[in-house]
Write a protein that holds these residues in place. Sequence first.
Motif, PDB file in Angstrom:
ATOM      1  N   GLU A 200     -14.291  -3.477   3.413  1.00 36.52           N
ATOM      2  CA  GLU A 200     -12.496  -3.539   3.707  1.00 36.52           C
ATOM      3  C   GLU A 200     -13.099  -4.900   4.373  1.00 36.52           C
ATOM      4  OE1 GLU A 200     -10.691  -0.974   6.020  1.00 36.52           O
ATOM      5  OE2 GLU A 200     -10.955   1.255   4.308  1.00 36.52           O
ATOM      6  N   ILE A 201     -13.753  -4.733   5.402  1.00 35.39           N
ATOM      7  CA  ILE A 201     -14.137  -5.769   5.971  1.00 35.39           C
ATOM      8  C   ILE A 201     -14.754  -7.399   4.861  1.00 35.39           C
ATOM      9  CG2 ILE A 201     -15.240  -7.884   7.790  1.00 35.39           C
ATOM     10  CD1 ILE A 201     -15.340  -4.665   9.630  1.00 35.39           C
TER      11      ILE A 201
ATOM     12  N   PHE B  77     -21.016   7.054   4.851  1.00 33.70           N
ATOM     13  CA  PHE B  77     -19.824   6.713   4.244  1.00 33.70           C
ATOM     14  C   PHE B  77     -18.529   6.068   4.231  1.00 33.70           C
ATOM     15  CE2 PHE B  77     -15.885   7.298   1.893  1.00 33.70           C
ATOM     16  CZ  PHE B  77     -16.133   6.854   0.285  1.00 33.70           C
ATOM     17  N   ASN B  78     -18.050   6.560   5.785  1.00 30.12           N
ATOM     18  CA  ASN B  78     -17.180   6.283   6.125  1.00 30.12           C
ATOM     19  C   ASN B  78     -17.222   4.403   7.061  1.00 30.12           C
ATOM     20  OD1 ASN B  78     -15.987   8.517   6.108  1.00 30.12           O
ATOM     21  ND2 ASN B  78     -16.075   9.140   7.473  1.00 30.12           N
ATOM     22  N   LEU B  79     -18.249   4.788   8.024  1.00 28.58           N
ATOM     23  CA  LEU B  79     -18.545   3.530   8.263  1.00 28.58           C
ATOM     24  C   LEU B  79     -19.209   2.292   7.111  1.00 28.58           C
ATOM     25  CD1 LEU B  79     -19.529   2.199  10.384  1.00 28.58           C
ATOM     26  CD2 LEU B  79     -21.838   2.281  10.191  1.00 28.58           C
TER      27      LEU B  79
ATOM     28  N   LEU C  47     -13.012 -10.950   4.723  1.00 26.35           N
ATOM     29  CA  LEU C  47     -13.217 -12.452   4.806  1.00 26.35           C
ATOM     30  C   LEU C  47     -12.614 -13.337   3.443  1.00 26.35           C
ATOM     31  CD1 LEU C  47     -16.490 -11.080   5.927  1.00 26.35           C
ATOM     32  CD2 LEU C  47     -14.706 -12.369   7.404  1.00 26.35           C
ATOM     33  N   VAL C  48     -12.521 -12.580   2.288  1.00 28.76           N
ATOM     34  CA  VAL C  48     -12.122 -14.392   1.485  1.00 28.76           C
ATOM     35  C   VAL C  48     -10.960 -14.010   1.184  1.00 28.76           C
ATOM     36  CG1 VAL C  48     -11.784 -13.825  -1.400  1.00 28.76           C
ATOM     37  CG2 VAL C  48     -14.167 -13.039   0.375  1.00 28.76           C
TER      38      VAL C  48
ATOM     39  N   GLU D 155     -10.080  -8.331  12.901  1.00 22.39           N
ATOM     40  CA  GLU D 155      -9.653  -7.773  14.074  1.00 22.39           C
ATOM     41  C   GLU D 155      -9.934  -6.427  14.243  1.00 22.39           C
ATOM     42  OE1 GLU D 155      -7.067 -10.424  16.254  1.00 22.39           O
ATOM     43  OE2 GLU D 155      -7.890 -11.840  16.331  1.00 22.39           O
ATOM     44  N   LEU D 156      -8.350  -6.171  13.426  1.00 24.75           N
ATOM     45  CA  LEU D 156      -7.512  -4.711  13.521  1.00 24.75           C
ATOM     46  C   LEU D 156      -9.763  -4.235  12.599  1.00 24.75           C
ATOM     47  CD1 LEU D 156      -4.444  -4.291  12.853  1.00 24.75           C
ATOM     48  CD2 LEU D 156      -5.355  -3.308  14.772  1.00 24.75           C
ATOM     49  N   LEU D 157      -9.285  -4.210  11.780  1.00 19.52           N
ATOM     50  CA  LEU D 157     -10.775  -3.682  11.036  1.00 19.52           C
ATOM     51  C   LEU D 157     -12.611  -4.416  11.407  1.00 19.52           C
ATOM     52  CD1 LEU D 157     -10.722  -5.250   7.496  1.00 19.52           C
ATOM     53  CD2 LEU D 157     -10.552  -3.090   8.021  1.00 19.52           C
TER      54      LEU D 157
END
Length: 262
Positions: free
Chosen positions: A114-115, A106-108, A119-120, A128-130
């Motif tokens: 979020e990534i 789930f965490n992954l 991107l949008v 980079e942080l994500l």
Amino acid sequence: MTRRFKIVLFLIIPVLIITSGVILYLLAGRTAETEVSAEDVQPSIVEVEVLTKRDGIEISGNIEPVASADLAFPIAGYIEKILVSAGDKVSSGETVAILEDSQQRFNLAEVDVEIDTELVSGTQRNLELLDLKRQMKATELEDTRLKSTISGVVTEVYADTGDFVTAQQAGSASDVIVRVIDRSSMMALVEVDELDAPYLSPGQRVEFQFDAYPDLSVSGKVSMIPMEARVTSQGIAVLDTEVVIENPPSEILPFFTFSGEI
């Protein structure tokens, strides 16, 4: 007697006397020289070093695997699967047990969302942080898979499916799930007296006799000689020398007691 004969006789007698004296002198000098030479001659002492064959160096101890691994999870959780049993052969990198991993998955997945959002309408810095965050979550998911670090044979399985395990802590045997040993070679550290150090060399042949199999003779070799000695509690300097058996007979089990000779 004629006058001529008297003259000849007069000349011969002194010559004979002188000749006799010379001969006696020479003989006396030679005898004295011989006597002096005999007195001056001293017996010479030659030291002969007698080399005797030295007996072998006696050793004893317990044999153990050259490589072994006590496998434990780096994170806490409930065991979902145990994939091996005692006696199974495993390869390095093979999975032997799995933790319940729904939270990690789930965490992954959450980070992946979020990534996608970033991107949008996000920035490169946030992406980079994500990405770093995703790597951390992927590692946590990977940590739910317990993998063997060596190739060998499973000797013990200490847990069952459904057991809760804590994160591995240094020196804690209670966290061990599976033990694997490599029986392709076995070794032992044996004490060798400092007086026997000159007779040690790497690769030297070693003959082992095991208490469990007195009629079985096993050959090995000296694999390592330490760079410094150790002093025992009795004040004796010894060398903790490593001896090894390559491809030992199947009868020889880890930690069997042996005696032997180098």
